[in-house]
Each structure stands twice: as C-alpha cells, then as structure tokens.
Design an enzyme around this catalytic site. Structure first.
Site, PDB file in Angstrom:
ATOM      1  N   TYR A  70       0.794  -1.058  -0.234  1.00  0.00           N
ATOM      2  CA  TYR A  70      -0.179   0.168   0.101  1.00  0.00           C
ATOM      3  C   TYR A  70       0.695   1.172  -0.083  1.00  0.00           C
ATOM      4  O   TYR A  70       2.121   1.173   0.654  1.00  0.00           O
ATOM      5  CB  TYR A  70      -0.671  -0.102   1.244  1.00  0.00           C
ATOM      6  CG  TYR A  70      -1.926   1.241   1.230  1.00  0.00           C
ATOM      7  CD1 TYR A  70      -3.067   1.319   0.713  1.00  0.00           C
ATOM      8  CD2 TYR A  70      -1.411   2.331   1.799  1.00  0.00           C
ATOM      9  CE1 TYR A  70      -3.704   2.251   0.822  1.00  0.00           C
ATOM     10  CE2 TYR A  70      -2.369   3.612   2.056  1.00  0.00           C
ATOM     11  CZ  TYR A  70      -3.356   3.430   1.343  1.00  0.00           C
ATOM     12  OH  TYR A  70      -4.472   4.663   1.452  1.00  0.00           O
TER      13      TYR A  70
ATOM     14  N   TRP B  37       1.079   5.601  -1.950  1.00  0.00           N
ATOM     15  CA  TRP B  37       1.051   6.726  -2.781  1.00  0.00           C
ATOM     16  C   TRP B  37       1.958   6.540  -4.067  1.00  0.00           C
ATOM     17  O   TRP B  37       1.625   7.343  -4.804  1.00  0.00           O
ATOM     18  CB  TRP B  37       0.848   8.004  -2.125  1.00  0.00           C
ATOM     19  CG  TRP B  37      -0.537   8.376  -1.618  1.00  0.00           C
ATOM     20  CD1 TRP B  37      -1.468   7.428  -0.874  1.00  0.00           C
ATOM     21  CD2 TRP B  37      -1.603   9.417  -2.117  1.00  0.00           C
ATOM     22  NE1 TRP B  37      -2.581   8.062  -0.677  1.00  0.00           N
ATOM     23  CE2 TRP B  37      -2.957   9.198  -1.649  1.00  0.00           C
ATOM     24  CE3 TRP B  37      -1.168  10.574  -2.951  1.00  0.00           C
ATOM     25  CZ2 TRP B  37      -3.817  10.184  -1.711  1.00  0.00           C
ATOM     26  CZ3 TRP B  37      -2.306  11.436  -3.196  1.00  0.00           C
ATOM     27  CH2 TRP B  37      -3.525  11.287  -2.344  1.00  0.00           C
TER      28      TRP B  37
END
Ligand SMILES: Nc1nc2c(c(=O)[nH]1)N[C@H]1C(S)=C(S)[C@@H](COP(=O)(O)OP(=O)(O)OC[C@H]3O[C@@H](n4cnc5c(=O)[nH]c(N)nc54)[C@H](O)[C@@H]3O)O[C@H]1N2
Ligand SMILES: Nc1nc2c(c(=O)[nH]1)N[C@H]1C(S)=C(S)[C@@H](COP(=O)(O)OP(=O)(O)OC[C@H]3O[C@@H](n4cnc5c(=O)[nH]c(N)nc54)[C@H](O)[C@@H]3O)O[C@H]1N2
Ligand SMILES: [Mo]
Length: 725
Positions: free
Chosen positions: A105, A107
């Site tokens: 996980y 960005w």
C-alpha cells in the site's frame, strides 16, 4: 534547462542546471499553487538510496531479528538481481505464491506507467501471484459499508455534487470534520489547477453559510466565516443521532422522501426514540458524549431542516474505531432531510480532502499498465498487516465472511511507507521480524527501507519518462525526464524487467516493449476513449493535453428523478437506513476516547500534513520549515498547556502503553481542550525504548480494525499522556 512535470500536489517547471535541481516554479496556469513542490529542491536528492543494498545480517543468515537495526552492504545490480530472483523462486516453490505479500500500500509518485504498485503487481502476477490487500487506509470503513447503504461508493467519495451546484443552490453547508484547505493541495495522480479555495470563497459570496464541526477550528478557511462546533473526536454518530431525534420529534423529517427512496426507516426511528433500549437519543444524551451543548444541537437541527443543506463528511471519521457508523448515519440524516439528488444539497463525502472533489470533472478512462490477473484470490484488509504477520492461519471476520491469514514468508514493498503509515509501529516492527525476507524498492532511506533485507534503489519521477494525471482531473501531462537517475537507481520498469528476465518471465512482463513503446500504448488506450486527443507524437511534443470539462453534476439526480429506472446498487435499489444483515447505525463507545480518559489523558488525533504529502520528501524545505526544534509540532489547547505547566515551543513527550514520540509544543485556542493534534508523516526514528524522536504519531496509535465489517484502520481513537522528555 526547464522541464515541466507532474506531482500529486501540482504541475511545476523544474529548473535544472548541471544535473542539479535548482528551482521548482509552479506552472503559470495554477492560480493557487502548493508550497509542497518546494520540498523537491533539496529533498529529491537527499537521503537517496544510491546502490542496491543488502542487510549485513541477512547475508550471514540471521532470521530477521535485526531488521531495522543492522548495517547495509552495497552491491551491483548484477549481484543483487540473482539474489532477489532466487529468493522469490525459493519461497514460491517451497510455500506457494500465497506466501508472498505484495499488497504494498502507498501513494508512490504520479505517473501511470512507472506507478510502483502497478509494476510490482504485474511482475508478481507473471510469477504466479501474491497475497494482496483490499481497501485504502484513507476510508476503508466507507468502502465496505457504503455499498450496502447507497450502492457505488466511488461516486460518493470521489465525485459528489459540483461546487457550482452548491454555489447556486445551497444555503447551509455542514462540514463534519471540516474542509481543510491543506488537504485540497493534492489529488492522487496529479493535477494542474488548484480550485478548492476559489470554489469555497465563491460559495460564501453566493450566501452559503458554513458550519465547521470538528475538534479543530482551523479545519476551514477564515474567509468562510464558519460557525465552529467543537466536537469530541469519534462521537459524530451520537451527534447525528440527536439531530435525527430532533427532526423526528419536531416532525421535520421528510416522510415522502423516506417512503419513496429509502428502506428501514422504522428500525432507525425506533432506535433514535429509544423504543427498545430505553435510551432516546436526545440532544441531552448526545451532549454528554460529544461535548456540544444540547441547545447548539437543537439549533443545528432547526437550521438544517429549515435550509437547503449540504452535509459534507471528511474521510477522517472513517479512521476511528466504528468508523463505518458515522458514514452510514450521515446518509440516514441526509435522507431524513429529503434533499439527496437535488442540486447543491444532500450529502457529499470529503469536500476539501482532495482538489478533485466537487470539481466539474467526471472520471474518465485513462490507460494503465495491465495487471494480468492474480491467481491468488486471498487479499487481507489493508491495515491488518501486523496481525497477519503475527498470526499465520488465524481466522478473522471481514465484511460478513470468515477468512484466514496466510503464512507470509516474503514481503515485497514498492511505493509506500508502512513504517510511517501503519498504526502501532513498535508492534509492526516486532511482527516484521517473522518473514524470511523483506524486499523494498525505495527512492530514499525511509524507515521502510531501513527495515528491509534487500533495498533496490528506485529512480524518482524526475529521473524517468512517464505520462500522468488523475482520472478525475482535467490534464494529461508528458512527464519528461529532467535529471539523470541518482547513483545506480533505476526506474520501476527497469528493476522489474531485470528480475522478470532472471526468472524467465521477461517477455511476459515487458511484452518486448521499451519505456517509450509502453507510454505510447498507454496513451493510445487513453485516446481511444477520449476522442478529442491528438496522436501521441503531437502530445509528447506539446507536453500536455487539457480535457474539456463537462457541466456541473448533481449526485444521485437520476435516482431522484426516477428511482425505478435508476435504482441504486443496493439490495433494495433504494437507500438502506436499516437492514437485516447489518441492523441500523448505532453509537458504540470506542476503546479509547475522551469519554473514558483519565484526567491526565488526551485524545490524540493525527491529520494530514500541510507541508508535504504523508512522509514523502520529509527532508525537503517546506516540510523542515514546519518543524519545531527538529520535531513535528503538536497542537494543544492553551488551558491544557497551562494546567500542565508547559509552554509554547518546548519539546514534549507523548506516550502510552504502546510507545512514545517527541514533538514541539504549539499552544492554541483553536483546538478543543482535551484533544491533541499532530500531522502524520515524520520519518519514524525510534530509540531503543521505542520513542520516536521525529514525532510520528504511529508510535502510539492503536492497531485495531474499525470493526468486523471493514477492519479499517482506527488511528484516531487513541489516548495518550504528555510530559517533559
Ligand atoms: N496516525 C495516522 N496514520 C495514518 C493516517 C492518519 O490519518 N493517521 N492516514 C493514513 C492514510 S489516509 C494514508 S493514504 C497513508 C499514507 O501512507 P503512504 O502512502 O505509505 O505514505 P507516503 O509517504 O506517500 O509513501 C510513499 C512512499 O513511496 C516512496 N516513493 C515515491 N515514489 C516512488 C517510486 O516511484 N518508486 C518507489 N519504489 N517508491 C516511491 C516515497 O519515498 C515514500 O516512502 O497513511 C495512513 N496513516
Ligand atoms: N497536504 C496534504 N493533503 C492531503 C494529504 C497529505 O498527506 N498532505 N493526504 C491525502 C490523503 S491520502 C487523504 S486520505 C486525505 C484525508 O482527508 P481527511 O481524512 O479529511 O483528513 P484529515 O486531515 O485526517 O482530517 C481532517 C480533519 O478531521 C478532523 N477530525 C478528526 N477526527 C474527527 C472526528 O472524529 N470528528 C470530526 N468531526 N472531525 C474529526 C481533524 O481535526 C482533521 O483536521 O487527505 C489528502 N490530502
Ligand atoms: Mo489516504
């Protein structure tokens, strides 16, 4: 030389001299650019991973006990690639692909091709798959509950009614969790024009009244002259239940709307009135829980019923224990007002949380790197990672089903920083000792890189070619390389191509396409779905494409006009106020909240940083300027500080049974007494006692699921004490 490129926080011109980035100037089309861009000037080349690096103890066969405490040995790519490939092969052959955790996980950076997770997942699928993760830290609780309540959550979370409709039709905008402009600086995937400040101000000029319901007064810009109702964190469901109580007892709820568009009102009404449990959810009842006076609650209910009202709920409410409930209750409340599906009113989740929310842009198709399908079907709820590593084989419940944690032998992370983003980092560090091997692609020596066995140096977005732009924004940018890759770093595509080749799946992974050929393929797939686009060469030469913006949109307008023809994607086709499977929204006391705090305890909430995106480029200029004495600022109410004898600007220690962190004290009247506020994203720097010296709140946050429904993160339900270090 000046090269224009894209980040999650805007479009900038990058000034490069002698392969050094010397300035970062926002693109002229952006009238409200973000200072986060300045982090890159000295941040992009600082603390870089220069060469493939392998933990010394790993090479001598220690079992992971020293992860995060060991030295690294630098290697060449020719040495490290076989090491990675052999280990992946061993784990796959001995334990199966399920034993590889590739959730990864995070960005990463803007750019659709080198997007780290897309590259990693495609690669892992070429070798037989991986255990992945489901949902986002941002709003996992919403992602799981909303499909039952209102159908497609995507529309609600990412494309609520346009600002234009609010400006033209709304009278009262109730912002639960505020509408912080600091968060509107970003859109995941990148954007060129920041529109939120102007949109908010235009709404104010048009006469919209704003109400900020948050523990923090600064969660809304001053220009909106908002009223502030300071609420205890995690108690919004109780507030909304009392508002519902007022609507019902004053006969202000819209019975026609509820009958035509919703199911289950009777059960909710019974609960609100206390028919079964003997507790009517009155304003007095909610006042004890929320800290808001009952007179203010009654007044708010009157105003909401007497106005064209938009309810905006920030994503932060989902990151509390039982974070499913406020989202459900918000929709119930909006349904009771009967204004859903009309312009500028109803409900919108997350105005202000990203630049794209409320912009006149519809989600469009953009080409992406094909993922090729994962043969391993089991995915864990994203924030249950430590629990999975601690308890292989253990059973857990998620979204109405029982599931089992796999036994993870190898973790591969690219493009995220779990040692910033996950809760209870001291627990994560212990759990992280369990797998045989941890591999990580990183641009910088973050805590995540430091806790890996094998660290592969990734080139930053300025050191590769890509195309970028968020699906809900209005640009596509040719992200041209501006700098040479620092040290021996390589692009994500080069890294995974090399490992794939060593594992004899090179052709499957690359399809024999170069970086340029892939960019062309992704662009062509985009252009096929967006007919006004030029051909790739014209686009690349020009550097950017601006999409036509469609007119304003009204969320759920077709459902409102004809619910038979345009039903919601819920079991009944209508809004679920109560269901047999899930009951109805309820107030449940979290394990840690102000209602059970000792007199010397505070509730710590952690919000998104104004000066950076999460932990990215933490050593950069804007981010460092925001620190106090090298630590992240901690906001405390002036009276609380006086009571503890603490003064503005001094260093404090925040602690509980899970750990501690140091912070720089900032005293203010804008945070309610009993609550502490700190931004996320400081690079975790634990000492031997597990105290983080930089001020990462996840040193102390609880690592529990929101509930069995979504198992989302509960970072904000957290009690702590404060002292001098
Ligand atoms: N206490 C608390 N914790 C929280 C939250 C909270 O409210 N409170 N919020 C949560 C939320 S909503 C989120 S979204 C998460 C965010 O957590 P993350 O998304 O994990 O945070 P980032 O700092 O964006 O991490 C991205 C990492 O990728 C690296 N990177 C950038 N580009 C590239 C690339 O091209 N290749 C590779 N290999 N690496 C790259 C960066 O250096 C950085 O380390 O945090 C969560 N954690
Ligand atoms: N500059 C910048 N912008 C960002 C990010 C970033 O890292 N930097 N991260 C992005 C990401 S990944 C996400 S998910 C979004 C997150 O967007 P949000 O979840 O909306 O953001 P937060 O800043 O965590 O929270 C907003 C405010 O909610 C308030 N709050 C906290 N708990 C409660 C509560 O229980 N009740 C009420 N009423 N209020 C509460 C806090 O005062 C906080 O300031 O932001 C995005 N925007
Ligand atoms: Mo997020």
């Amino acid at each position: 030389m000046i090269t224009r490129s894209l980040t999650h926080w805007g479009l900038y011109d990058f000034h490069v001299d002698n392969d050094q980035l010397i300035d970062v100037i926002p693109a002229d089309i952006d009238t409200d650019p973000s200072d986060i861009g300045k982090n890159l000037i000295n941040g992009i080349q600082k603390h870089r991973v220069l060469k493939p690096s392998v933990r010394r103890g790993y090479l001598s066969g220690d079992a992971g006990q020293n992860r995060g405490r060991d030295e690294f040995v630098e290697m060449s790519w020719d040495e490290v690639i076989p090491l990675v490939a052999d280990e992946l092969r061993r784990v796959k052959n001995e334990y199966g692909n399920e034993a590889i955790y590739g959730g990864s996980y995070g960005w990463a950076s803007a750019g659709r091709f080198h997007h780290a997770q897309s590259q990693l997942h495609r690669f892992l699928n070429c070798i037989g798959g991986y255990t992945g993760s489901l949902n986002a830290y941002s709003f996992a609780a919403a992602e799981v509950i909303l499909p039952y309540v209102i159908g497609h959550y995507e529309d609600l979370l990412k494309a609520p009614s346009s600002w234009e409709t609010i400006q033209n039709h709304c009278e009262l905008m109730v912002c639960i969790g505020g509408m912080p402009i600091r968060n509107s600086q970003i859109t995941n995937g990148g954007m060129a024009k920041h529109v939120q400040r102007d949109s908010m101000k235009a709404a104010r000029r048009a006469g919209v009244q704003f109400m900020n319901i948050s523990p923090h007064r600064d969660d809304i810009i001053d220009e909106l002259n908002a009223d502030w109702l300071a609420i205890r964190p995690g108690t919004d469901t109780a507030l909304m239940l009392a508002l519902a109580y007022e609507l019902i007892t004053q006969n202000h709820h819209d019975k026609d709307f509820l009958a035509q568009y919703a199911v289950g009102f009777q059960d909710t009404e019974n609960y609100v009135l206390g028919v079964q449990d003997g507790t009517p959810k009155t304003p007095d009842w909610a006042s004890q829980i929320t800290g808001i006076s009952s007179a203010d609650i009654r007044d708010l209910a009157d105003r909401m019923a007497g106005s064209r009202t938009m309810i905006s709920i920030s994503w932060s409410l989902t990151r509390h224990q039982f974070g499913e409930q406020p989202y459900w209750m918000g929709i119930v409340l909006a349904a009771m007002l009967g204004q859903i599906g009309q312009p500028g009113t109803g409900i919108g989740l997350g105005y202000g949380v990203e630049n794209k929310v409320g912009k006149n842009v519809r989600k469009k198709y953009l080409g992406h790197l094909p993922q090729l399908g994962n043969p391993i079907k089991h995915h864990i709820p994203v924030s249950r990672i430590a629990e999975m590593l601690e308890n292989p084989g253990a059973r857990y419940r998620y979204n109405g089903k029982e599931q089992r944690y796999p036994e993870i032998r190898l973790i591969y992370w690219a493009g995220g920083n779990p040692f910033h983003h996950h809760q209870d980092l001291n627990r994560l560090r212990e759990a992280w000792k369990n797998p045989d091997t941890v591999i990580c692609n990183e641009i910088a020596w973050t805590a995540n890189a430091q806790h890996a066995d094998i660290v592969l140096p990734a080139a930053s977005f300025l050191e590769r070619n890509d195309i970028g732009g968020a699906p809900n924004e209005d640009v596509l940018i040719a992200m041209k390389q501006a700098l040479q890759p620092v040290g021996d770093s390589r692009s994500e595509f080069e890294i995974f191509s090399a490992i794939a080749t060593a594992m004899h799946v090179g052709d499957a992974f690359t399809e024999n396409k170069s970086e340029q050929a892939w960019l062309r393929a992704l662009y062509d797939a985009t252009a096929k779905n967006n007919p006004d686009m030029p051909d790739f060469d014209t686009f690349w030469a020009k550097g950017e494409h601006h999409f036509e913006t469609p007119g304003a949109q009204v969320l759920f307008d077709s459902f409102r006009k004809d619910p038979e023809k345009h039903p919601l994607a819920t079991p009944s086709g209508r809004i679920t106020l109560a269901s047999e499977k899930l009951g109805h929204p309820t107030w449940q006391e979290p394990n840690e909240w102000m209602g059970c705090a000792d007199t010397d305890e505070f509730q710590l909430i952690s919000h998104q940083p104004a000066t950076r995106l999460h932990s990215q480029y933490y050593p950069g200029e804007t981010s460092q300027k925001g620190l106090i004495d090298g630590c992240e600022p901690l906001q405390m109410n002036c009276e609380d500080a006086a009571r503890l004898g603490l003064t503005d600007g001094e260093k404090v220690k925040v602690y509980n049974q899970r750990g501690a962190f140091l912070a720089g004290l900032k005293t203010t009247d804008n945070i309610m007494p009993g609550v502490l506020l700190i931004a996320t994203g400081a690079w975790w720097q634990p000492d031997d006692n597990g105290t983080c010296h930089a001020g990462n709140p996840n040193a102390v946050t609880p690592d529990i699921g929101t509930s069995e429904i979504a198992q989302g993160p509960s970072a904000l339900s957290c009690l702590v004490r404060v002292c001098r270090p």
